[in-house]
Design an enzyme around this catalytic site. Structure first.
Site, PDB file in Angstrom:
ATOM      1  N   HIS B  56     -47.060  11.611-120.055  1.00  0.00           N
ATOM      2  CA  HIS B  56     -45.817  12.396-120.007  1.00  0.00           C
ATOM      3  C   HIS B  56     -44.794  11.897-121.023  1.00  0.00           C
ATOM      4  O   HIS B  56     -43.613  12.198-120.913  1.00  0.00           O
ATOM      5  CB  HIS B  56     -45.200  12.303-118.606  1.00  0.00           C
ATOM      6  CG  HIS B  56     -46.124  12.672-117.507  1.00  0.00           C
ATOM      7  ND1 HIS B  56     -46.706  13.913-117.439  1.00  0.00           N
ATOM      8  CD2 HIS B  56     -46.602  11.973-116.445  1.00  0.00           C
ATOM      9  CE1 HIS B  56     -47.490  13.962-116.357  1.00  0.00           C
ATOM     10  NE2 HIS B  56     -47.451  12.789-115.750  1.00  0.00           N
ATOM     11  N   HIS B 218     -49.125  17.967-114.386  1.00  0.00           N
ATOM     12  CA  HIS B 218     -50.509  17.533-114.556  1.00  0.00           C
ATOM     13  C   HIS B 218     -51.439  18.730-114.561  1.00  0.00           C
ATOM     14  O   HIS B 218     -52.648  18.604-114.400  1.00  0.00           O
ATOM     15  CB  HIS B 218     -50.944  16.606-113.422  1.00  0.00           C
ATOM     16  CG  HIS B 218     -49.975  15.522-113.142  1.00  0.00           C
ATOM     17  ND1 HIS B 218     -48.942  15.687-112.262  1.00  0.00           N
ATOM     18  CD2 HIS B 218     -49.862  14.276-113.648  1.00  0.00           C
ATOM     19  CE1 HIS B 218     -48.232  14.562-112.223  1.00  0.00           C
ATOM     20  NE2 HIS B 218     -48.756  13.701-113.050  1.00  0.00           N
TER      21      HIS B 218
END
Lengths: 330, 330
Positions: B56, B218
């Site tokens: 991320h 995700h």
């Protein structure tokens, strides 16, 4: 290829509206496609104008602001801006101290900035020009006679921008910009092609299991296609290409630049390998930038730029900068 | 899917080596996977620790530095870090003023930060926790009971980081962090799936011509699949989802966040549409961030986060910050 757009025809105008909404420090002329720092012209300071095809953001519009560009002219995607844009930008930023055009070496950009320079001088604006041609991969390419201008543009704009902010005269700012370009070299690799909004599909074909070494920032062909390599092997190829050509003796600024779609996680891993190879070759590193700065839409891949600096260039690189894409010290 | 990596097993360690090489202000413990600001612990200041799965970036490691996080603990890609990392981070940053854990609401993260909090308290470190759960798209998801934590994490880390930098006590920093989360909502959309290094191929299937509304960071399923929409239509869906849930009465901070592979040109165009819809709904905008901040590897798409602020939160948001991923005022 799916894109987060309305229609291909309005991509650049839409982005300019969004830039204006995000950055109140910029004056964005959406219709005429000129991005100017709001406080321009700045009395006693040389103006810096650059521009080129869109699709390389944050270059150039994201580098407008105190300490870097005074104005930028975005063309259509991967298409040169027109002389009228450059003339309008020059007129907006000239305080009487003159304007430096920073031009990446692509045939269309060179011709149009040349024409704009003539027009501006006819209007009494003193113009100097510097050509950025740092890409060691190939000589003569799809859109270029000679070497292409790529990642070094960031260093030219940053360092010349700091020189202008210190109130240096046009001739000196031009000399410094040229010095940065002459001391910079780049080499790019692509893992995938990019897709332009107008075409809507990849601009070239890069098969699974292959990468392209020496790619240009529009997907122009590079030196060779190879079977997929590790990050370490790619770093060895990129550092070798750049260092053999530059032969640095002073410390270097390092730009590990993402082409657009490569995750930051991978770019930092690549940076580790670049540093490993630079250390092996005994090249001292002064500063490092890792991120997406000179991009090619959604291309996956990266480029390496090294810029050899003396004390003055390093001081100017470290000077404060306040733009959407690069900011420190303020 | 081609990646700029050595082998999947070393992706996180390689990235940490590259982070260390690029940012001398950070102390990076590659073996134990803890990133700490070099001057920690800072006397009289609460320490802020966050962490989560890698993939991320710049979240969280890129947000370590003065005015934001004191330390970050990266897990494997899309996998929670372990309590030992969090304990080590807490010990490194505790000046005696206590430590705030900022935890995105994923089951693994929550369990491990809870365990680390117990261990730290056993060692005499005072711990407070704030849970980030801003994603309005779905309740309960692949890795989460309740709402997922996504883009608001940036605002929580920035604003609580400024509160800590001002020397506010732990209880007050915790209250402010909670206030930021309670006033934030996010909504994401995906145009393509991402590929993890371990899997090497897309983690889910998103057919040509379709997008997913309400995607998680995700690639967890969202609210619905739809035929491809324009940027304007997507902005309408995202703003509606966020505003209906938040019902803002004060000005908002706007984060137009790229998921990783969407060009900045498109993100700015999307920002223009977001602003158009916010204006139609009469939502006043205080500040805007456009870029890749809370990403999902090479996913194409974007998320919108709004954070309603009062005068104090806005002042803390504007306070200086010096991290690899977010920097102003210094």
């Amino acid at each position: 290829m799916k894109m987060l757009i309305n229609v291909p025809e309005t991509v650049v105008a839409d982005a300019l509206r969004g830039l204006a909404a995000a950055h109140p420090d910029l004056t964005v002329n959406v219709e005429n496609r000129v991005i100017v720092r709001r406080d321009a012209p700045v009395s006693g300071q040389v103006g810096l104008v650059s521009g080129g095809g869109s699709g390389h953001e944050p270059l150039h519009g994201g580098f407008v602001g105190p300490g870097m560009l005074s104005a930028a002219c975005p063309g259509e995607v991967f298409t040169s801006p027109v002389p009228d844009q450059m003339l309008r930008a020059a007129a907006a930023v000239d305080s009487g101290a003159g304007v430096l055009f920073i031009v990446k070496n692509y045939t269309g950009d060179v011709l149009n900035f040349d024409m704009a320079a003539e027009m501006a001088e006819d209007e009494g604006i003193q113009i100097a020009k510097v050509l950025v041609n740092d890409d060691v991969a190939v000589t003569d390419s799809l859109y270029t006679a000679g070497r292409r201008g790529t990642g070094a543009t960031l260093f030219v704009e940053k360092i010349a921008g700091a020189a202008a902010a210190e109130g240096m005269p046009l001739e000196r700012v031009e000399t410094i910009a040229r010095q940065v370009n002459e001391n910079s070299r780049s080499f790019g690799i692509a893992l995938s092609a990019c897709s332009t909004p107008a075409k809507g599909s990849p601009t070239f074909d890069l098969p699974p299991g292959e990468l392209e070494l020496g790619i240009g920032i529009h997907g122009e062909p590079g030196r060779e296609r190879r079977a997929m390599m590790t990050s370490g092997e790619i770093a060895e190829a990129a550092v070798e290409a750049v260092v053999e050509d530059l032969q640095p003796r002073n410390p270097v600024l390092v730009l590990v630049n993402g082409m657009g779609a490569t995750p930051l996680l991978e770019l930092y891993g690549f940076n580790a390998e670049v540093h490993r190879v630079l250390a092996q070759r005994g090249v001292p590193v002064a500063r490092v930038l890792v991120g997406n700065y000179v991009t090619s839409l959604d291309m996956a891949g990266a480029s390496l730029t090294l810029c050899q600096v003396d004390e003055e260039l390093l001081r100017l690189y470290d000077a404060p900068v306040k733009t959407p894409g690069l900011r420190w010290g303020v």
